[in-house]
Structures are given as structure tokens and as C-alpha cells.
Design a protein around this motif. Sequence first.
Motif, PDB file in Angstrom:
ATOM      1  N   LEU A   9      36.278  44.084  32.042  1.00 37.32           N
ATOM      2  CA  LEU A   9      37.192  45.201  32.297  1.00 37.32           C
ATOM      3  C   LEU A   9      38.534  44.733  32.853  1.00 37.32           C
ATOM      4  CD1 LEU A   9      34.708  47.814  33.807  1.00 37.32           C
ATOM      5  CD2 LEU A   9      35.639  47.754  31.486  1.00 37.32           C
ATOM      6  N   ILE A  10      38.531  43.625  33.579  1.00 34.00           N
ATOM      7  CA  ILE A  10      39.789  43.170  34.173  1.00 34.00           C
ATOM      8  C   ILE A  10      40.388  41.969  33.444  1.00 34.00           C
ATOM      9  CG2 ILE A  10      38.975  43.961  36.426  1.00 34.00           C
ATOM     10  CD1 ILE A  10      38.852  40.998  37.232  1.00 34.00           C
ATOM     11  N   ALA A  11      39.647  41.400  32.493  1.00 32.12           N
ATOM     12  CA  ALA A  11      40.129  40.192  31.810  1.00 32.12           C
ATOM     13  C   ALA A  11      41.467  40.421  31.126  1.00 32.12           C
ATOM     14  CB  ALA A  11      39.092  39.712  30.795  1.00 32.12           C
ATOM     15  N   LYS A  12      41.622  41.608  30.523  1.00 33.06           N
ATOM     16  CA  LYS A  12      42.854  41.881  29.790  1.00 33.06           C
ATOM     17  C   LYS A  12      44.073  42.022  30.702  1.00 33.06           C
ATOM     18  CE  LYS A  12      41.440  46.764  29.384  1.00 33.06           C
ATOM     19  NZ  LYS A  12      40.023  46.590  29.764  1.00 33.06           N
ATOM     20  N   TYR A  13      43.839  42.265  31.988  1.00 38.33           N
ATOM     21  CA  TYR A  13      44.935  42.338  32.952  1.00 38.33           C
ATOM     22  C   TYR A  13      45.212  40.994  33.619  1.00 38.33           C
ATOM     23  CZ  TYR A  13      43.751  47.351  32.796  1.00 38.33           C
ATOM     24  OH  TYR A  13      43.477  48.630  32.393  1.00 38.33           O
ATOM     25  N   SER A  14      44.182  40.167  33.759  1.00 40.70           N
ATOM     26  CA  SER A  14      44.261  38.992  34.627  1.00 40.70           C
ATOM     27  C   SER A  14      45.333  38.007  34.204  1.00 40.70           C
ATOM     28  CB  SER A  14      42.902  38.297  34.682  1.00 40.70           C
ATOM     29  OG  SER A  14      42.450  37.953  33.378  1.00 40.70           O
ATOM     30  N   LYS A  15      45.508  37.821  32.888  1.00 43.74           N
ATOM     31  CA  LYS A  15      46.480  36.839  32.401  1.00 43.74           C
ATOM     32  C   LYS A  15      47.912  37.213  32.800  1.00 43.74           C
ATOM     33  CE  LYS A  15      47.840  34.504  28.100  1.00 43.74           C
ATOM     34  NZ  LYS A  15      49.116  35.146  27.773  1.00 43.74           N
ATOM     35  N   ASP A  16      48.175  38.500  33.035  1.00 48.89           N
ATOM     36  CA  ASP A  16      49.509  38.923  33.433  1.00 48.89           C
ATOM     37  C   ASP A  16      49.786  38.635  34.908  1.00 48.89           C
ATOM     38  OD1 ASP A  16      50.344  40.061  30.920  1.00 48.89           O
ATOM     39  OD2 ASP A  16      48.901  41.665  31.286  1.00 48.89           O
ATOM     40  N   TYR A  17      48.739  38.332  35.655  1.00 50.55           N
ATOM     41  CA  TYR A  17      48.896  38.046  37.083  1.00 50.55           C
ATOM     42  C   TYR A  17      48.726  36.565  37.398  1.00 50.55           C
ATOM     43  CZ  TYR A  17      48.622  43.058  38.142  1.00 50.55           C
ATOM     44  OH  TYR A  17      48.872  44.403  38.213  1.00 50.55           O
ATOM     45  N   VAL A  18      47.823  35.899  36.647  1.00 53.78           N
ATOM     46  CA  VAL A  18      47.471  34.513  36.960  1.00 53.78           C
ATOM     47  C   VAL A  18      47.587  33.664  35.698  1.00 53.78           C
ATOM     48  CG1 VAL A  18      45.706  32.986  37.917  1.00 53.78           C
ATOM     49  CG2 VAL A  18      45.830  35.354  38.693  1.00 53.78           C
ATOM     50  N   ASN A  19      48.163  32.479  35.829  1.00 53.23           N
ATOM     51  CA  ASN A  19      48.196  31.489  34.761  1.00 53.23           C
ATOM     52  C   ASN A  19      46.782  31.300  34.206  1.00 53.23           C
ATOM     53  OD1 ASN A  19      47.608  28.683  33.893  1.00 53.23           O
ATOM     54  ND2 ASN A  19      49.788  28.358  34.226  1.00 53.23           N
ATOM     55  N   ARG A  20      46.644  31.366  32.867  1.00 50.59           N
ATOM     56  CA  ARG A  20      45.313  31.305  32.260  1.00 50.59           C
ATOM     57  C   ARG A  20      44.563  30.035  32.633  1.00 50.59           C
ATOM     58  NH1 ARG A  20      45.276  32.503  26.117  1.00 50.59           N
ATOM     59  NH2 ARG A  20      44.716  34.645  26.684  1.00 50.59           N
ATOM     60  N   GLY A  21      45.271  28.916  32.727  1.00 46.46           N
ATOM     61  CA  GLY A  21      44.611  27.676  33.130  1.00 46.46           C
ATOM     62  C   GLY A  21      44.005  27.780  34.511  1.00 46.46           C
ATOM     63  N   TYR A  22      44.719  28.432  35.419  1.00 49.44           N
ATOM     64  CA  TYR A  22      44.198  28.595  36.773  1.00 49.44           C
ATOM     65  C   TYR A  22      43.035  29.592  36.800  1.00 49.44           C
ATOM     66  CZ  TYR A  22      47.933  25.790  38.745  1.00 49.44           C
ATOM     67  OH  TYR A  22      48.762  24.742  39.070  1.00 49.44           O
ATOM     68  N   ILE A  23      42.987  30.504  35.829  1.00 41.41           N
ATOM     69  CA  ILE A  23      41.831  31.396  35.741  1.00 41.41           C
ATOM     70  C   ILE A  23      40.570  30.581  35.482  1.00 41.41           C
ATOM     71  CG2 ILE A  23      40.714  33.189  34.341  1.00 41.41           C
ATOM     72  CD1 ILE A  23      43.479  34.440  33.943  1.00 41.41           C
TER      73      ILE A  23
END
Length: 409
Positions: A282-296
Motif C-alpha cells: 500500500l505504501i510502496a508506490k509512495y515510498s520512492k518519492d520520499y526515499v532513494n530507491r537504493g536506500y529503500i
Amino acid sequence: MSLANLEEKTKLKEKQVWKNKNFLFLLLGHSAHNFTFHIFALSIPLIIYDLTSSSFYMGTMKAIEFIPNVVLGILIGVLIDWFNRKRIMLLSILIKIFSVIFIILLLATSTIQLWHLYLLGFFIYTCIYAFANTYQSIIPSIVDKSQLTTANAYITFTNTIFNSIGPAMAGAIILYTTYVVGLSITLLGLIVLLVCVLPVKLPSYEPRSHFNLKKDIIEGWTQLYGSKALFSATLLILGNNIASVSTSTILIFYALDVIGITEGQLGLIFSISAIGGVVATLIAKYSKDYVNRGYIFILATFTVSLAQFAIFLSSNWYVICMSMFFVGFSATICNVHYFALRQESTPSHLLGRVIGTSSMIMKLALPFSFLVITYLADIIEVNLIFLMTSMFLLIIAILALRTRLTDLK
């Protein structure tokens, strides 16, 4: 970007994905198949046990399920890049349909034998692997690049939901009906999948003029290795998969025998893990806009490390519940972003080979890890295994900080 603008942008992407008929047909068909296939997955080991009264032969069937991924992964990837992908999907569905029909007929006539299940099971699980890789390969062809994370989040969400409720549903059906009835429901799910795939429209296919298996395999490996961020993410997930063996293999024994919880509490623990996976989608689609994908990827690995350490220290099932929530959450958010990254960074004509190669790498060490973990469980305190995997993941997360993952956006 303000929070309001970010939410508006995300909602727009979601609307565009839901208006995509090709994506919706595939999502609906695959969900129907995924939901009903749990009956097949539960029925076959039980049928084998009825025939042989041997857990060894049941375990052998599990090994057969694993073979297509590890042994045939790269070859299937090459075939996906060689031929029309929609036809591969349709062919794999038809083979599964006829294989299930054959098993139903053998059961109905009481003529089924062990080798029938091994052979047909191999065909079915090979086709499942081929369909899944083809499915992942065509998503970039039907979904805009900016919507790939959102699309993969929805795919993972439906998979997580049906993987959570599917086994319970399968158990109830087998308990109150017969194998023939249960497998007929699996057959119905396959027919729904076939009907949904037929209207899917893909970009025009250009036949390959010549084939060179060795060259094509090398091209797939070169593309994966050459994409440093994707290759680093692949190795990171390999490390996570190795560590996850301790949870899936040892946790049940540890929780029941050492902590002394009930079977009902154990079921709740794994349900909590599934809920963590649902929250992640549910939050994956938002997370990349807040955190660098590599750091995810790195933060998720660090989180699982902490969860494993908490299990090592735990003396009650509440702590294990909380830990498993974060394990499910972290594994799922990694998968969503990994699928999107692989699709975004790989040219379409190489995607089948890259998926086959990366999938093989990520699962290649699992049998060896299983043997090591089960051996260690006999010679050391079980909770020390969780400490070891925690330290292992912590080292991996620290090493990942020195890779190209941190360059991802």
C-alpha cells in the motif's frame, strides 16, 4: 514537491493504471489463478502421501517444484526473448489446463501413480515459472514507465492477499470435498486466466532471424552484470533470501518448542507477517518519492536484521509477532521496487533473459542454506541462528552502502 502535489501525482498514476485494460485483464486472470492454485499445491503432496505413506516422496515433489527455477531459469528467459510473449503465456496456460485435466481423470478412474504426479507436476511448475517470467516481461510493454512501481505494487498486493487466504481456503475445500472437486476448482481458475489473457494486446512482435543459445545467455548475463545497481540489488536480495531460510525453517520449531506458544498463536504470527506485506504494497508506490530507491533496499535489509535480532532476544510471542510484521513488510517492499527497477533498467528484448538469470541467482543458494541451517540447529542453541542471520544481514546492508545502489533515484 509538497505533500498535496505528491498525493495528487500518485492518484493520477493510479487512475491511469486502473484505466489500462491490458493490465486489468492480466491482474484479474492471474489473481483467479493464484487464488485457486493453492488447492493444487496442497492436494498433490497429500495425494502422494496417500499413495506412498512417505514424507520422503512428498519432499521429492517439493524438489521438482524447485527445478524449473534453478535449472531452466536462463533457458526459459531466452525463450521469452525469442518468441511472441503472449503465445508463450497462452501455451503455458494450455499445458497446465491439460495436465490438471489428466490428473483429474487419473484420480476419477483410480489409476493415478506416483510417476504421473512427478511428470505432470514438473510440466505444471515449469509452465508456472514461464508464465510468471513472461508476465513480468510484458508489464513494461503495457504500462508506462512512470507507473511501473504502482503496477507492481498492485500485483504484489493481490498476490499477498491471495497467498494469505488461499491455503486456508484450499484446506477447507480438501477437507469437506474430494481431490477431484478441488482440482476442478483449480482448473476453473486456469480457464479464467486463459479467457483474460486472450484479449490482451501487446506491441507487434518481430520474429528473430537467427538463434544462438550461448550468445543469448551471455547477453542476458552481461546486461544484468552491466547494470551495476540492478546487480547489486540482486545480490542484496540473494542475501535476504539466504537469511530468510532461518525464519521459514527454524521459526516454527523455535516458537513451539523453545518459547512454548500454541499452534493458534503461531498461525497469528504468520498472519501478522502477511499483514506486513499488505501494508508494504500500500505504501510502496509512495515510498520512492520520499526515499532513494537504493536506500529503500538497504533500509529494508537493516530492518530485517533488527527483526532477526529481536527474535534472538525474544522470550514471548508478542515480540516474534512484531518482528515478523517487519520481516513481511521489508521483504515485500523490496520485491515491489526490485521488479520495477528490473523492468525500468532492462531493454524489452533482453528482459526475459535478465529475469531468468536474476531469479536463478536469487534462489540458487537456498537449498545449500537450508542444509546449513538445519545442520546448525542440531549442534547449537536455536536462537543463536537468529543472531547469526541478524549479523549476516547487518554486514550485507553496510556493504551495500558502498555499491551503486546508493546512486538510484
